[in-house]
Write a protein that holds these residues in place. Sequence first.
Motif, short mmCIF file in Angstrom:
data_model
loop_
_atom_site.label_atom_id
_atom_site.label_comp_id
_atom_site.label_asym_id
_atom_site.label_seq_id
_atom_site.Cartn_x
_atom_site.Cartn_y
_atom_site.Cartn_z
N ILE A 125 32.67 -12.55 -16.89
CA ILE A 125 32.93 -11.37 -17.72
C ILE A 125 31.64 -10.62 -17.96
O ILE A 125 30.60 -11.22 -18.23
CB ILE A 125 33.52 -11.81 -19.08
N LYS A 126 31.73 -9.30 -17.83
CA LYS A 126 30.56 -8.44 -18.07
C LYS A 126 30.68 -7.82 -19.47
O LYS A 126 31.73 -7.30 -19.84
CB LYS A 126 30.52 -7.32 -17.01
N ILE A 127 29.58 -7.89 -20.21
CA ILE A 127 29.54 -7.36 -21.58
C ILE A 127 28.34 -6.42 -21.70
O ILE A 127 27.27 -6.73 -21.18
CB ILE A 127 29.36 -8.50 -22.60
N SER B 287 20.34 -5.40 -7.35
CA SER B 287 19.81 -4.04 -7.21
C SER B 287 20.38 -3.05 -8.23
O SER B 287 19.77 -2.04 -8.52
CB SER B 287 20.13 -3.51 -5.82
N ASP B 288 21.55 -3.34 -8.78
CA ASP B 288 22.27 -2.36 -9.60
C ASP B 288 22.48 -1.05 -8.82
O ASP B 288 22.68 0.01 -9.40
CB ASP B 288 21.52 -2.09 -10.91
N GLY B 289 22.36 -1.15 -7.49
CA GLY B 289 22.61 0.03 -6.66
C GLY B 289 21.55 1.11 -6.71
O GLY B 289 21.83 2.27 -6.43
N ASP C 96 29.83 -8.62 -8.11
CA ASP C 96 30.26 -7.24 -8.28
C ASP C 96 30.95 -7.02 -9.62
O ASP C 96 31.85 -7.78 -9.99
CB ASP C 96 31.21 -6.87 -7.13
N ILE C 97 30.53 -5.99 -10.31
CA ILE C 97 31.13 -5.66 -11.61
C ILE C 97 32.38 -4.81 -11.36
O ILE C 97 32.31 -3.76 -10.74
CB ILE C 97 30.10 -4.99 -12.52
N CYS C 98 33.52 -5.34 -11.81
CA CYS C 98 34.81 -4.82 -11.36
C CYS C 98 35.78 -4.59 -12.51
O CYS C 98 35.65 -5.19 -13.56
CB CYS C 98 35.47 -5.85 -10.43
N HIS D 297 22.82 -9.86 -6.73
CA HIS D 297 23.47 -10.45 -7.91
C HIS D 297 23.95 -9.43 -8.94
O HIS D 297 24.45 -9.81 -9.99
CB HIS D 297 22.53 -11.45 -8.60
N HIS D 298 23.75 -8.14 -8.67
CA HIS D 298 24.25 -7.14 -9.63
C HIS D 298 24.62 -5.87 -8.87
O HIS D 298 23.76 -5.04 -8.56
CB HIS D 298 23.19 -6.83 -10.70
N THR D 299 25.91 -5.73 -8.57
CA THR D 299 26.34 -4.55 -7.82
C THR D 299 27.51 -3.85 -8.51
O THR D 299 28.19 -4.42 -9.36
CB THR D 299 26.82 -4.93 -6.39
N HIS D 300 27.69 -2.60 -8.14
CA HIS D 300 28.90 -1.83 -8.46
C HIS D 300 29.42 -1.38 -7.10
O HIS D 300 29.45 -0.20 -6.78
CB HIS D 300 28.57 -0.65 -9.37
N ALA D 301 29.76 -2.37 -6.30
CA ALA D 301 29.97 -2.15 -4.87
C ALA D 301 31.23 -1.34 -4.58
O ALA D 301 31.24 -0.52 -3.67
CB ALA D 301 30.01 -3.48 -4.13
ZN LIG Z 1 24.93 -2.22 -13.44
#
Ligand SMILES: [Zn+2]
Length: 415
Positions: free
Chosen positions: A204-206, A349-351, A155-157, A11-15
């Motif tokens: 949206i990511k803040i 995981s936030d990677g 994915d945060i994009c 649920h939390h990636t910077h893939a």
């Molecule tokens: Zn992150």
Amino acid sequence: MDGVFKGFVDHHTHAVSYGIKKTRVDLSKTRSTSEALSLVRKEVEGSGKKIVIAEDWDETLWEEREFPKKEELDNISREKPIIMRRICGHIAVGNTPAMDMIPDGYMVDKEMGIMYEDVVLYLNEIFKPDYSEIKEAILMMQEDFLSLGIVGINDICIPEYHRAYTELDRQGKILIKVKTFITDVHMDEINSLENTGHVELAGIKIFTDGSIGARTAAVKEFKYVDTDGNGILLKHREYIKEMIQFAEEKGFVLAIHAIGDRAIGEVLAGFREYGDFNQPHRIEHFELATDDQIKEAVRMGIILSMQPNFIKNWSLSGGLYEDAFGEKYKKNNRVGLILRSGGHIVFGSDGMPYSPVYGINSVVSAPFEEQRIEMQQAIELYTDVESENTEVIIENDLVMETLIDGKIVFRRDDA
Ligand SMILES: [Zn+2]
């Protein structure tokens, strides 16, 4: 872990960023400056890339024990920008064309070709990879993620990544389910993004504060024991309220980064003052929440998007949390307490690293009772609707096979 499970959702990636890094020269195993430079030269001469970025050098492992020099990179090319990023991610060295591309206002030593902090952290935005590189990166990422049993990601994009996902999906190349969260600095482009079968613009990511490692997480009751500061609060409740309003109208989900209790408090105040909401808004990380904040987040039904792997990484005695907060550190990532209070958690995981199995093992064996949960619960938090009709076969913590809709999409070679 051993057995057959549903596919995992991170649920939390910077893939895409992960994939981009994979397309680049890896310097982590080099043992001398000349070895590193020859890998860079090969890439400059052999690849069609307009900008060559090499990652993860560590001069302490090199014979010379010195940073690479701008002149050495200029000797490889005076036309093509070349950047070598240090393993810490905060320092990089570039040749003359690379230094010329950096806008004013960033911390750089043009003479020496050294870049510091922001310019290095946002390397992908200043030295934008080609669209074709982004697509290549996504496919490389997907292969790796399937080998970890991951069938869905949040994915945060930036908008361009979203477009690359949808283009690949139209070509039938996307197998995992991708929900994208666009960072709020790119809000103006959000209306131009389309969804496809496997790719959905979710929200949206803040960012409301920084990180514990940099001592920029905004804290109050969790006092830093090794610095006078109390972190940086990047956004206030008024902004949070405005964004909730916008997201509710447009049907978006907010994913709000808040690590320290001061930031978490500000976000909760925004929700409290806004009143009832319908979308499944989330707080990302929620690492340093007080008892009252946990109660309030649970009462308001805010989803807590947490990283179980952080416990194994930093919550052991002598780790990052204890270094930063002394005795109080035991109150980090209280997954068990939150669940027992009726809270709604999703895992990502936030990677650090990408691996649901690593995260699940981490929270199951957490050092403190308020953190710990049972294996079955941990597995559930690492799955979601995207896990339907998928299967992962695991032996000895190793993913052997991943199936989507009955089709094998990954099989370990020696399986
Ligand atoms: Zn992150």
